[in-house]
Design an enzyme around this catalytic site. Sequence first.
Site, mmCIF file in Angstrom:
data_model
loop_
_atom_site.group_PDB
_atom_site.id
_atom_site.type_symbol
_atom_site.label_atom_id
_atom_site.label_comp_id
_atom_site.label_asym_id
_atom_site.label_seq_id
_atom_site.Cartn_x
_atom_site.Cartn_y
_atom_site.Cartn_z
ATOM 1 N N LYS A 159 -40.079 -61.271 -26.412
ATOM 2 C CA LYS A 159 -40.763 -62.011 -25.644
ATOM 3 C C LYS A 159 -40.265 -63.415 -24.967
ATOM 4 O O LYS A 159 -40.123 -63.609 -23.851
ATOM 5 C CB LYS A 159 -42.074 -62.424 -26.118
ATOM 6 C CG LYS A 159 -43.026 -61.233 -26.630
ATOM 7 C CD LYS A 159 -44.398 -61.623 -27.001
ATOM 8 C CE LYS A 159 -45.035 -60.554 -27.576
ATOM 9 N NZ LYS A 159 -46.287 -60.950 -28.349
ATOM 10 N N HIS B 156 -36.121 -27.468 -33.895
ATOM 11 C CA HIS B 156 -35.190 -27.149 -33.018
ATOM 12 C C HIS B 156 -34.582 -28.322 -32.201
ATOM 13 O O HIS B 156 -33.586 -28.063 -31.279
ATOM 14 C CB HIS B 156 -35.740 -26.282 -31.820
ATOM 15 C CG HIS B 156 -36.304 -25.032 -32.666
ATOM 16 N ND1 HIS B 156 -35.610 -23.707 -32.517
ATOM 17 C CD2 HIS B 156 -37.524 -24.840 -33.166
ATOM 18 C CE1 HIS B 156 -36.485 -22.910 -33.099
ATOM 19 N NE2 HIS B 156 -37.470 -23.559 -33.717
ATOM 20 N N GLU C 146 -44.420 -52.473 -38.265
ATOM 21 C CA GLU C 146 -44.741 -53.889 -38.014
ATOM 22 C C GLU C 146 -45.374 -54.236 -39.439
ATOM 23 O O GLU C 146 -44.874 -55.684 -39.500
ATOM 24 C CB GLU C 146 -45.693 -53.910 -36.816
ATOM 25 C CG GLU C 146 -45.303 -54.627 -35.644
ATOM 26 C CD GLU C 146 -46.452 -54.903 -34.394
ATOM 27 O OE1 GLU C 146 -45.956 -54.515 -33.329
ATOM 28 O OE2 GLU C 146 -47.500 -54.811 -34.924
HETATM 29 O O1 PA5 Z 1 -50.325 -55.129 -34.245
HETATM 30 C C1 PA5 Z 1 -50.425 -56.062 -33.308
HETATM 31 O O2 PA5 Z 1 -50.678 -57.181 -33.593
HETATM 32 C C2 PA5 Z 1 -49.594 -56.063 -32.072
HETATM 33 O O3 PA5 Z 1 -48.966 -54.699 -31.844
HETATM 34 C C3 PA5 Z 1 -50.628 -56.219 -31.010
HETATM 35 O O4 PA5 Z 1 -51.490 -55.465 -30.945
HETATM 36 C C4 PA5 Z 1 -50.048 -56.039 -29.582
HETATM 37 O O5 PA5 Z 1 -48.780 -56.977 -29.441
HETATM 38 C C5 PA5 Z 1 -50.992 -56.297 -28.638
HETATM 39 O O6 PA5 Z 1 -51.527 -57.560 -28.642
HETATM 40 P P1 PA5 Z 1 -52.872 -58.101 -27.864
HETATM 41 O O7 PA5 Z 1 -53.756 -57.237 -28.422
HETATM 42 O O8 PA5 Z 1 -52.813 -59.742 -28.360
HETATM 43 O O9 PA5 Z 1 -52.742 -58.013 -26.695
#
Ligand code: PA5
Length: 444
Positions: free
Chosen positions: A421, A307, A286
């Site tokens: 989303k 494996h 990310e």
């Molecule tokens: O790293 C990030 O920002 C995302 O992976 C969020 O943690 C994830 O989308 C969950 O978001 P939230 O804590 O707002 O529900």
Amino acid sequence: MKINLTNIQCAVNAAEIAALEGEMKKCNELLHNGQGSGNDFLGWVNLPSSITALQIDEINQTAAKLAQKAEIVVVIGIGGSYLGAKAVLDALGNSFDHLCKKRNAPVVIFAGQNLSEDYTHELIEALEGREVATIVISKSGTTTEPAIAFRIIKSYIENRYGKKEASERIVAVTDSSKGALRTLATGEGYKTFVIPDDVGGRFSVLTPVGLLPLAVAGVDIDALIKGAQNMESSTGTQVPMEGNLAMQYAAARTALYRAGKKIEILATYEPKLQNVGEWWKQLYGESEGKGGKGIFPASVVFTCDLHSMGQYIQDGERSLFETVISVTNSAHSVKVGIDKDNLDGLNFLAGKSLTEINEKAKIGTMLAHVDGGVPNIELTIDRIDAYNIGAMLYMFEKACGMSGYALGVNPFDQPGVEAYKANMFALLEKPGFEEQTKAIKARL
Ligand code: PA5
């Protein structure tokens, strides 16, 4: 924690790594002086050293209260609000936790990290006849998956215990003022913890996001933080690359990427660390995968995956490198015995511990992969404990920030996550998405 870069010399040499010291130093400085992109999300950099005893006490007290009330604590969250706690819990817990009869702490299980009806049904079924509490974690307070899971589990707890007692069994971890979860928690009078504004989800394991579920499960969060604190000071801007693990790791993977190695496989020989791999994949994927750039992070657990994935790693496309997490000492001793008939031909291993055999498998694999054109970075921790895991998590975070800046991206945003989303909301006909609904339906 130690790093060994000897086995990347097949792709990049020591001089090429050393030449990156100036660049890595600048990237490290950007993390500390806040002059790089995404600088409103740098709260994690000094998090270990800035956590106060009072904050830790509050977490431990709430954890003790939940543990006193519940046999099962359902932790609801996704992405950065899930993976850190899961990784540390699995690393430090018993591999057969679910079969352990005598327990000193509640079982922590997770929800809201998927939309599976069967998973959710089976989870609710598992709660029957057991004392239950929940921790709901969402920074934005609006993420669909955990919000749905919380609606279901909240209603389950309220039906079982009544609204008043339910509010004693629900704790929310969210933004200080924004989001539906904050509004709901205030309205219902839940105990809450705040996720600092300047700490993004995937860098939040050392906030109540990770610390509260871990404290509930009986993890020594003080030791976890201590490990991270020591890594924070030993990866600071004054520490030259020679003694700075995060700089060395960031430099090595940057050099390998520039030499055409586009996929990094995090390998471990300890199944307990499998979910550290999942956490690490989110952290790097990310943070770096944007603008058509970035190393693709993958993970494997050896020797199991030798494996399955072993063939590809040895012999497939040569765009891979591996980062191996080695653990020097096991917590327990299991040795191969002698057998008088030796029908399985294993007497040559008699008297050896599994750790010794695992070590030889590791060295043999690293050399084979290097011979096959897959460079290996090796990171070694002394043992799997809270201190070393805390140090390792912080080292990975620090190196991720540096690598992201070296790559020329903002490591602290995740614009790409929004695309699915928007489509999902359009397909579910969420109010406000009418135009997108029409457009997406026309595509089906
Ligand atoms: O790293 C990030 O920002 C995302 O992976 C969020 O943690 C994830 O989308 C969950 O978001 P939230 O804590 O707002 O529900």
